[in-house]
Design a protein around this motif. Structure first.
Motif, PDB file in Angstrom:
ATOM      1  N   LEU A 161      13.917  73.433 -26.265  1.00 29.15           N
ATOM      2  CA  LEU A 161      15.359  73.657 -26.370  1.00 29.15           C
ATOM      3  C   LEU A 161      16.125  72.360 -26.096  1.00 29.15           C
ATOM      4  O   LEU A 161      17.040  71.997 -26.845  1.00 29.15           O
ATOM      5  CB  LEU A 161      15.779  74.743 -25.385  1.00 29.15           C
ATOM      6  N   VAL A 212      19.483  78.923 -32.100  1.00 25.58           N
ATOM      7  CA  VAL A 212      18.485  79.284 -31.094  1.00 25.58           C
ATOM      8  C   VAL A 212      17.973  80.684 -31.412  1.00 25.58           C
ATOM      9  O   VAL A 212      18.748  81.644 -31.453  1.00 25.58           O
ATOM     10  CB  VAL A 212      19.088  79.254 -29.674  1.00 25.58           C
ATOM     11  N   LEU A 221      20.731  78.026 -21.914  1.00 25.97           N
ATOM     12  CA  LEU A 221      21.659  77.185 -22.669  1.00 25.97           C
ATOM     13  C   LEU A 221      22.804  76.635 -21.835  1.00 25.97           C
ATOM     14  O   LEU A 221      23.459  75.667 -22.248  1.00 25.97           O
ATOM     15  CB  LEU A 221      22.248  77.992 -23.830  1.00 25.97           C
TER      16      LEU A 221
END
Length: 296
Positions: free
Chosen positions: A176, A192, A225
């Motif tokens: 990520l 994502v 995130l």
């Protein structure tokens, strides 16, 4: 992950496995584009393996030539010309070429310990027809010490989002960070994808609620995130959570992407298995370049 963090994790240069094949040239072009954004130097690595059997044919070496010093000079000239042409086409970039001796997979694995990133064509010289990813590529992707990007001729796109598959595992969280940085460099959206596999009809747990499972998965993605949204506030983020087969849905998503990023192993990986099934499927079947990220 910003450039300073990436540099702390690994060496500075982008290493390219190069043998003069069409896929190797595409991988080199991809690496040069990446270097243009990051400012990293690029090194072409040709691994020269002597094979003492009749009919030997080395990558880039004329048919019928027995491996000797003239063969090595031919290889060195190939690499020298490729590096010089790349440097001429991309003024301002540092591009060097080097010839190494030994088994290609092992040498590239060892060299990856000193690189920030390793780019490979999906198949080099010697690949069998119909084999989408060569044995060297699979081995290096499984054992490299830095992120590996696998590129195939005809699949490089300059538009579309950067797609990353996450499942909460440590390597997917590293993936990520890698993906966010690439989306920021390219000024493109980040997609994502959190694909959770639903239980089989015969093994549905009591009280299982698909909507709750989706909500839980989404909450995990948003938590992961949160730091990256603060670091890269200008990156547009699209979170997609759904049940299904992770490999199949990520392969399909790669049709619209310019880069797809995954961890080397997810939560379903077996202990000792260095390259997970999803990563392997993408290396073989993705429609865009694939970056496989792992802990060093």
């Amino acid at each position: 992950m910003n450039a300073d963090v990436a540099g702390a994790m690994s060496g500075d240069e982008i290493l390219v496995g190069y043998d003069g094949s069409a896929d190797a040239k595409v991988a080199l072009d991809w690496a040069l584009d990446e270097a243009g954004r990051s400012g990293r130097p690029v090194r072409l690595a040709y691994v020269f393996e002597w094979v003492t059997v009749a009919g030997w044919l080395g990558p880039g070496v004329a048919p019928g030539m027995w491996p000797d010093e003239s063969a090595r000079r031919q290889v060195e000239d190939l690499v020298r010309r490729a590096a010089a042409e790349a440097a001429a086409e991309r003024p301002g970039l540092t591009v060097q070429g080097e010839v190494f001796d030994g088994p290609p997979a092992l040498v590239l694995q060892e060299r990856s310990a000193e690189a920030a990133l390793l780019a490979l064509g999906s198949r080099g010289h010697g690949g069998f027809a119909g084999l989408l990813a060569g044995s060297t590529v699979v081995a290096v992707t499984a054992h490299a010490h830095c992120p590996v990007v696998v590129v195939r001729e005809g699949q490089v796109a300059t538009s579309g989002p950067v797609v990353v598959g996450v499942d909460g595992s440590d390597t997917s969280l590293l993936a990520l960070g890698f993906a966010v940085e690439r989306a920021a460099q390219r000024d493109v959206p980040l997609r994502v994808m959190r694909i959770w596999e639903p239980p089989g009809e015969r093994f549905v747990p009591p009280g299982f609620d698909p909507e709750k499972a989706t909500a839980t998965a989404r909450a995990g993605v948003e938590q992961a995130l949160s730091q990256w949204r603060k670091t890269f506030p200008d990156v547009e983020v699209d979170v997609r959570v759904a049940p299904g087969n992770p490999a199949a849905l990520l392969v399909e998503a790669s049709r619209e992407a310019q880069l797809e990023v995954v961890g080397s192993r997810g939560r379903g990986g077996l202990r000792g298995m260095l390259l997970g099934s999803v990563s392997q499927q993408l290396v073989h079947h993705a429609h865009c370049p694939v970056a496989v990220v792992r802990e060093r």
